[in-house]
Design a protein around this motif. Structure first.
Motif, PDB file in Angstrom:
ATOM      1  N   SER A   1     -21.798 -12.663   5.219  1.00 22.31           N
ATOM      2  CA  SER A   1     -21.542 -13.856   4.410  1.00 22.31           C
ATOM      3  C   SER A   1     -20.084 -14.270   4.603  1.00 22.31           C
ATOM      4  O   SER A   1     -19.340 -13.646   5.367  1.00 22.31           O
ATOM      5  N   GLN A   2     -19.660 -15.307   3.911  1.00 21.97           N
ATOM      6  CA  GLN A   2     -18.295 -15.796   4.050  1.00 21.97           C
ATOM      7  C   GLN A   2     -17.296 -14.841   3.385  1.00 21.97           C
ATOM      8  O   GLN A   2     -17.621 -14.147   2.428  1.00 21.97           O
ATOM      9  N   PRO A   3     -16.060 -14.805   3.901  1.00 23.65           N
ATOM     10  CA  PRO A   3     -15.022 -14.015   3.237  1.00 23.65           C
ATOM     11  C   PRO A   3     -14.526 -14.730   1.988  1.00 23.65           C
ATOM     12  O   PRO A   3     -14.491 -15.952   1.927  1.00 23.65           O
TER      13      PRO A   3
ATOM     14  N   ARG B   1      -5.658 -17.862  -0.011  1.00 25.07           N
ATOM     15  CA  ARG B   1      -5.830 -17.298   1.339  1.00 25.07           C
ATOM     16  C   ARG B   1      -5.644 -15.777   1.339  1.00 25.07           C
ATOM     17  O   ARG B   1      -4.843 -15.217   2.104  1.00 25.07           O
ATOM     18  N   LYS B   2      -6.375 -15.129   0.477  1.00 24.38           N
ATOM     19  CA  LYS B   2      -6.280 -13.674   0.388  1.00 24.38           C
ATOM     20  C   LYS B   2      -6.776 -13.031   1.687  1.00 24.38           C
ATOM     21  O   LYS B   2      -7.598 -13.584   2.402  1.00 24.38           O
ATOM     22  N   ARG B   3      -6.270 -11.824   1.934  1.00 21.79           N
ATOM     23  CA  ARG B   3      -6.684 -11.060   3.103  1.00 21.79           C
ATOM     24  C   ARG B   3      -7.218  -9.703   2.662  1.00 21.79           C
ATOM     25  O   ARG B   3      -6.916  -9.216   1.577  1.00 21.79           O
ATOM     26  N   CYS B   4      -8.021  -9.124   3.530  1.00 18.76           N
ATOM     27  CA  CYS B   4      -8.559  -7.787   3.270  1.00 18.76           C
ATOM     28  C   CYS B   4      -8.360  -6.956   4.528  1.00 18.76           C
ATOM     29  O   CYS B   4      -8.999  -7.203   5.562  1.00 18.76           O
ATOM     30  N   ARG B   5      -7.471  -5.980   4.436  1.00 19.07           N
ATOM     31  CA  ARG B   5      -7.160  -5.158   5.605  1.00 19.07           C
ATOM     32  C   ARG B   5      -8.388  -4.436   6.123  1.00 19.07           C
ATOM     33  O   ARG B   5      -8.595  -4.300   7.340  1.00 19.07           O
TER      34      ARG B   5
ATOM     35  N   GLY C   1     -13.339 -20.223  -4.144  1.00 23.85           N
ATOM     36  CA  GLY C   1     -13.236 -18.783  -3.949  1.00 23.85           C
ATOM     37  C   GLY C   1     -13.717 -18.266  -2.623  1.00 23.85           C
ATOM     38  O   GLY C   1     -13.554 -17.078  -2.322  1.00 23.85           O
ATOM     39  N   GLY C   2     -14.343 -19.131  -1.806  1.00 23.50           N
ATOM     40  CA  GLY C   2     -14.837 -18.706  -0.495  1.00 23.50           C
ATOM     41  C   GLY C   2     -13.816 -18.955   0.588  1.00 23.50           C
ATOM     42  O   GLY C   2     -12.608 -18.862   0.358  1.00 23.50           O
ATOM     43  N   GLY C   3     -14.298 -19.287   1.780  1.00 25.22           N
ATOM     44  CA  GLY C   3     -13.375 -19.597   2.866  1.00 25.22           C
ATOM     45  C   GLY C   3     -13.879 -19.125   4.201  1.00 25.22           C
ATOM     46  O   GLY C   3     -15.087 -18.961   4.416  1.00 25.22           O
ATOM     47  N   SER C   4     -12.945 -18.875   5.116  1.00 24.97           N
ATOM     48  CA  SER C   4     -13.287 -18.425   6.458  1.00 24.97           C
ATOM     49  C   SER C   4     -12.189 -17.504   6.978  1.00 24.97           C
ATOM     50  O   SER C   4     -11.107 -17.406   6.390  1.00 24.97           O
ATOM     51  N   GLU C   5     -12.458 -16.821   8.076  1.00 24.11           N
ATOM     52  CA  GLU C   5     -11.523 -15.858   8.634  1.00 24.11           C
ATOM     53  C   GLU C   5     -10.306 -16.576   9.238  1.00 24.11           C
ATOM     54  O   GLU C   5     -10.452 -17.541   9.999  1.00 24.11           O
ATOM     55  N   SER C   6      -9.116 -16.092   8.925  1.00 22.99           N
ATOM     56  CA  SER C   6      -7.886 -16.704   9.417  1.00 22.99           C
ATOM     57  C   SER C   6      -7.564 -16.194  10.825  1.00 22.99           C
ATOM     58  O   SER C   6      -7.955 -15.080  11.205  1.00 22.99           O
TER      59      SER C   6
END
Length: 563
Positions: free
Chosen positions: A208-210, A216-220, A254-259
């Motif tokens: 699903s979407q990040p 623009r949060k990130r998840c290591r 709250g959704g988005g896409s990979e940076s």
């Protein structure tokens, strides 16, 4: 619950049944907890058994009762719409029958549905359920062994309710990393492997979407998971089934896409595919066009174009072709995602595997693919297929994504008539079973719900039933010849056709076409039997064999009565 609570009148005599292209028939109408039964008791020439779950809507008048069963209908009214047309004597009995059908056709409790009561002959509930599992899939794919493993991180469904208990993930990624990555993906659908190319070892992942959000949060951990897929030295593609504009709008909710910075080895491609309400409305318009009996060419073409259904078919095949090209020709791994990852991602992943993998093109391979990608993959069948095209209720979460996939498979079947080991009849059967079935395969919205409701213990599996000898013969492609080559569909407008064998199967011409198809099938069976007896190849009659090989007989396709 007692079904009798909803049945005000169980039997009515002297009911007149009107069907297309047949004379009216008088007989007895019966309502049971799951079926509508009509019987001509004098001649026994007319027997109709309709699963009430098939019924989308009914209309009452002072003259009769009209039952609409959507794309599964079998009669028409005023030359415009399709439905079972019943003349019921007495207004009270008519209203009672209507009330009973309305209540029993819209039961939402899974345990009350017919698959829990259906007991086909020569079948036992102890036979097992399903064709494959994650572990079985893993052991079948040798290129996976060195770099991939089976994770049971979702064994209690707490990580992702819509995933099965096991998932295929990179060996270097721990379960702790998966737990954190799942929290970064909508509904916990972290990237999992669904296909590994048997020659180059490249894979298709889906998710699903990040949940990047406006900040623009990130998840290591999510970034490490995807980097492990391409092993740091390669590059991969992310195919987002939304437009770039929709993906940007998702950030605000709250959704988005990979940076690019977080996933340096991955290139994101946007291919917008319609889903949800837009796709359902397109389906409704198409069925309405197919039910128009005015014989006006301009009106028919206008309605067909306005439905935009073939545009959705073209987009799906084009996107699946892009995915297959990235893996097959360019030799790169691909992640497919969108919003929830339960609809369009499954659609194009399935089609891409059919394009590339000859193992998915056999009858058993195709059914296993559907089980893995759609049933185990978490497509919400109960929500998407709650009602078909004639429902009078307000649209909620209905969307014919599974039907769209089957239509795309039919386009492949038509363009490559020798490359697929199953027949058009199988696709029609699957399309009807998704909306109303005697089997439990398409019940519920996820593997977790099926386990909670006891579906695997208390119902029978459709896919297993289709592979029994009698059914296998009916749904196999007798002209099938296996090929190791990829089959690349043409998506030019001139190459795509309306699936007449499904959407126009109630038209009068369909009866003659079905008779012709049955005769052709019998001829091919006889040739095969003669060849086996004599240990020689028996050539078909002139006209069915061209110098290049067997060619598909061209006919005006449409279909059988299904009630």
């Amino acid at each position: 619950m007692e079904f009798s609570e909803h049945i005000r009148t169980a039997n009515v005599e002297n009911v007149v049944l009107r069907q297309p292209f047949r004379p009216p028939t008088k007989g007895t109408l019966c309502i049971t907890g799951h079926h509508l039964l009509f019987s001509d008791r004098e001649s026994q020439s007319c027997q109709v058994l309709l699963l009430l779950r098939n019924i989308d809507a009914i209309e009452k008048s002072v003259e009769n009762l009209l039952v609409y069963s959507g794309v599964f209908s079998s009669a028409r009214r005023k030359q415009e719409r399709f439905g079972i047309y019943l003349d019921i004597p007495g207004m009270e009995q008519c209203l009672n029958i209507a009330h009973s059908i309305e209540k029993l056709s819209s039961l939402n409790e899974v345990a009350d549905m017919y698959p829990f009561f259906h007991r086909p002959p020569d079948t036992s509930l102890q036979d097992g359920w399903g064709l494959s599992s994650t572990q079985h899939h893993y052991h079948q794919m040798e290129p996976l062994r060195d770099r991939w493993r089976v994770s049971d991180v979702n064994r209690d469904y707490t990580v992702c309710p819509s995933y099965p208990p096991s998932a295929l993930v990179p060996k270097t990624v721990s379960d702790e990393t998966l737990l954190k990555a799942a929290k970064f993906r909508q509904a916990g659908r972290f990237p999992v492997l669904c296909y590994c190319h048997r020659k180059n070892g490249k894979v298709i992942m889906r998710s699903s979407q990040p949940l990047t959000g406006a900040n623009r949060k990130r998840c290591r951990e999510d970034e490490l998971l995807l980097q492990a897929v391409i092993d740091g030295s390669d590059k991969g593609y992310i195919i987002d089934t939304r437009s770039s504009q929709l993906a940007q709008q998702a950030w605000m909710t709250g959704g988005g896409s990979e940076s690019k910075s977080g996933y340096p080895g991955w290139t994101r491609l946007h291919r917008q595919m319609e889903r949800g309400k837009a796709l359902q409305e397109s389906f409704i318009k198409l069925v309405e066009a197919c039910g128009d009996q005015t014989n006006n060419m301009d009106r028919w073409l206008s309605k067909l174009e306005n439905s935009k259904w073939l545009s959705h078919v073209q987009t799906a095949l084009s996107t699946a072709g892009l995915l297959a090209e990235c893996v097959e020709r360019d030799g790169h791994s691909v992640l497919v995602n969108g919003s929830e990852g339960t609809d369009c991602a499954l659609l194009i992943s399935t089609l891409a595997q059919l394009i590339m993998d000859p193992g998915c093109r056999t009858l058993e391979g195709f059914l296993t693919l559907l089980e893995r990608e759609w049933v185990q993959g978490g497509h919400p069948f109960q929500q998407r297929c709650a009602r078909a095209a004639h429902s009078h209720t307000r649209l909620q979460q209905e969307s014919p994504v599974f039907l769209l996939m089957l239509d795309c498979v039919w386009q492949l079947w038509r363009q490559f008539p020798l490359a697929l080991g199953f027949s058009e009849s199988l696709l029609v059967r699957l399309a009807t079973e998704a909306y109303a079935s005697d089997y439990g395969t398409f019940l519920c919205n996820s593997d977790q719900e099926r386990c909670a409701m006891g579906v695997k213990e208390k119902t029978h599996c459709l896919f297993q039933a289709l592979l029994k000898p009698g059914e296998r013969e009916l749904y196999s492609n007798l002209l099938y010849g296996s090929t190791e080559l990829a089959i690349w569909p043409s998506v030019h407008p001139q190459s795509l056709q309306l699936w007449r064998g499904f959407f126009l199967r109630w038209n009068q011409q369909g009866r003659h076409v079905e008779e012709a198809k049955a005769e052709i099938r019998n001829m091919i069976s006889e040739w095969g039997s003669l060849a086996l007896r004599n240990n020689v190849f028996v050539a078909p009659p002139t006209g069915l064999m061209a110098p290049e090989g067997l060619q598909r007989l061209q006919t005006d396709e449409t279909v059988t009565l299904f009630v």
